[in-house]
Motif scaffolding. Sequence first.
Motif, PDB file in Angstrom:
ATOM      1  N   ASN A  13       0.782  -1.233   0.000  1.00  0.00           N
ATOM      2  CA  ASN A  13       0.000   0.000   0.000  1.00  0.00           C
ATOM      3  C   ASN A  13       0.820   1.293   0.000  1.00  0.00           C
ATOM      4  O   ASN A  13       0.378   2.300  -0.542  1.00  0.00           O
ATOM      5  N   ALA A  14       1.998   1.265   0.612  1.00  0.00           N
ATOM      6  CA  ALA A  14       2.803   2.492   0.730  1.00  0.00           C
ATOM      7  C   ALA A  14       3.632   2.665  -0.540  1.00  0.00           C
ATOM      8  O   ALA A  14       4.824   2.340  -0.578  1.00  0.00           O
ATOM      9  N   PHE A  15       3.030   3.219  -1.586  1.00  0.00           N
ATOM     10  CA  PHE A  15       3.669   3.205  -2.903  1.00  0.00           C
ATOM     11  C   PHE A  15       4.916   4.079  -2.992  1.00  0.00           C
ATOM     12  O   PHE A  15       5.710   3.939  -3.918  1.00  0.00           O
ATOM     13  N   ARG A  16       5.116   4.969  -2.022  1.00  0.00           N
ATOM     14  CA  ARG A  16       6.341   5.784  -2.022  1.00  0.00           C
ATOM     15  C   ARG A  16       7.484   5.102  -1.257  1.00  0.00           C
ATOM     16  O   ARG A  16       8.615   5.569  -1.296  1.00  0.00           O
ATOM     17  N   ASP A  59      11.802   0.840  -0.468  1.00  0.00           N
ATOM     18  CA  ASP A  59      12.497  -0.204   0.288  1.00  0.00           C
ATOM     19  C   ASP A  59      11.514  -1.222   0.845  1.00  0.00           C
ATOM     20  O   ASP A  59      11.768  -2.433   0.812  1.00  0.00           O
ATOM     21  N   GLY A  60      10.393  -0.740   1.363  1.00  0.00           N
ATOM     22  CA  GLY A  60       9.379  -1.655   1.883  1.00  0.00           C
ATOM     23  C   GLY A  60       8.794  -2.529   0.793  1.00  0.00           C
ATOM     24  O   GLY A  60       8.564  -3.735   0.990  1.00  0.00           O
ATOM     25  N   LEU A  61       8.544  -1.930  -0.368  1.00  0.00           N
ATOM     26  CA  LEU A  61       8.051  -2.700  -1.508  1.00  0.00           C
ATOM     27  C   LEU A  61       9.048  -3.765  -1.913  1.00  0.00           C
ATOM     28  O   LEU A  61       8.677  -4.929  -2.171  1.00  0.00           O
ATOM     29  N   ALA A  62      10.311  -3.406  -1.956  1.00  0.00           N
ATOM     30  CA  ALA A  62      11.345  -4.359  -2.354  1.00  0.00           C
ATOM     31  C   ALA A  62      11.389  -5.545  -1.397  1.00  0.00           C
ATOM     32  O   ALA A  62      11.499  -6.705  -1.836  1.00  0.00           O
ATOM     33  N   PRO A  96       2.258   3.183 -10.897  1.00  0.00           N
ATOM     34  CA  PRO A  96       3.330   2.918 -11.869  1.00  0.00           C
ATOM     35  C   PRO A  96       4.733   3.029 -11.290  1.00  0.00           C
ATOM     36  O   PRO A  96       5.668   2.400 -11.792  1.00  0.00           O
ATOM     37  N   ALA A  97       4.900   3.819 -10.221  1.00  0.00           N
ATOM     38  CA  ALA A  97       6.222   3.968  -9.608  1.00  0.00           C
ATOM     39  C   ALA A  97       6.736   2.659  -9.018  1.00  0.00           C
ATOM     40  O   ALA A  97       7.930   2.530  -8.740  1.00  0.00           O
ATOM     41  N   GLN A  98       5.854   1.684  -8.841  1.00  0.00           N
ATOM     42  CA  GLN A  98       6.241   0.402  -8.264  1.00  0.00           C
ATOM     43  C   GLN A  98       6.702  -0.609  -9.312  1.00  0.00           C
ATOM     44  O   GLN A  98       7.231  -1.670  -8.955  1.00  0.00           O
ATOM     45  N   LEU A  99       6.534  -0.299 -10.575  1.00  0.00           N
ATOM     46  CA  LEU A  99       6.798  -1.261 -11.639  1.00  0.00           C
ATOM     47  C   LEU A  99       8.257  -1.706 -11.693  1.00  0.00           C
ATOM     48  O   LEU A  99       8.550  -2.902 -11.799  1.00  0.00           O
TER      49      LEU A  99
END
Length: 293
Positions: free
Chosen positions: A188-191, A194-197, A216-219
């Motif tokens: 959920n935290a798209f900014r 590091d958490g996404l990774a 799209p920034a998560q792609l």
Amino acid sequence: MRDAHPYRSVLYLPASNSRALDKARNLAADAIIFDLEDAVAPGQKETARDVLAAELKAGGYAPRRRIVRINDSETPWHAEDVAAVREMDCDAVLLPKVNRPFDIETLAEALPGVTLWAMIETAEGVMNAQSIAQAHPQLGGFVLGTNDLAKELGCRPRADRLPLMQSLQMALLAARAAGLVAVDGVFNAFRDTDGLAEECRQGLDLGFDGKTLIHPAQLETANDIFSPTADDIALAERQIAAFEEVTAAGGGVAVVDGRIVENLHVAQAKVTLGKAKAIAELKAATEASAAAE
């Protein structure tokens, strides 16, 4: 047989947003979920169907997989969504809130020949994941709806997703037993790159094909983590070569980097090389499509 197309990055887009739909034609997503459900307000459902139908007809999304998420069968918009997607130029239809095999069987009757995907996002859906996965030959994949699942379970958010781990693994086991694609839930935290990774790496370790994304920034992060690395490819090539050399000499087990290599390791090495090839072909096709516009 599981779809060989890469599903590293599966991006949700609101079907009512023409600008976002147009921009998606140039995004590096492996697949797009065109959303008629949560991302569209109740008063915009009809408009969203019309907008999406026109954009899909206009084309330009290939070679990305085009998946349309309709509203679930308990909503007043479901029947009209089903009627609309019959005429849409898409690759699959995603049904949310799938709780039992009946949900897929019913949709398959309404959409014969159409590839269906199921969202596993309820406690009942998780408990019935195996029977859902085997419900109908039109079913092609599972998408994990971790936000809805966490809400239903009443679990607290944690970076390691420990409260969701059993549900994730049950759904993944069911998908793999049936030969389906399985895509992890959203971050959920798209900014928070590091958490996404970290969550992508966890999904990769578990065995998911990729991650659903909300921006799209998560792609780039998802595509990078769910792709075989140069080291992965080199190791796979060495494992295959070593095993072939040993078997040609009458042996059955090779050793690479101090580890044994048997048939099962060679099979996995071939999967790695096949995935790398599919990603390269997708990238080339995407670039060719963009250049032709």
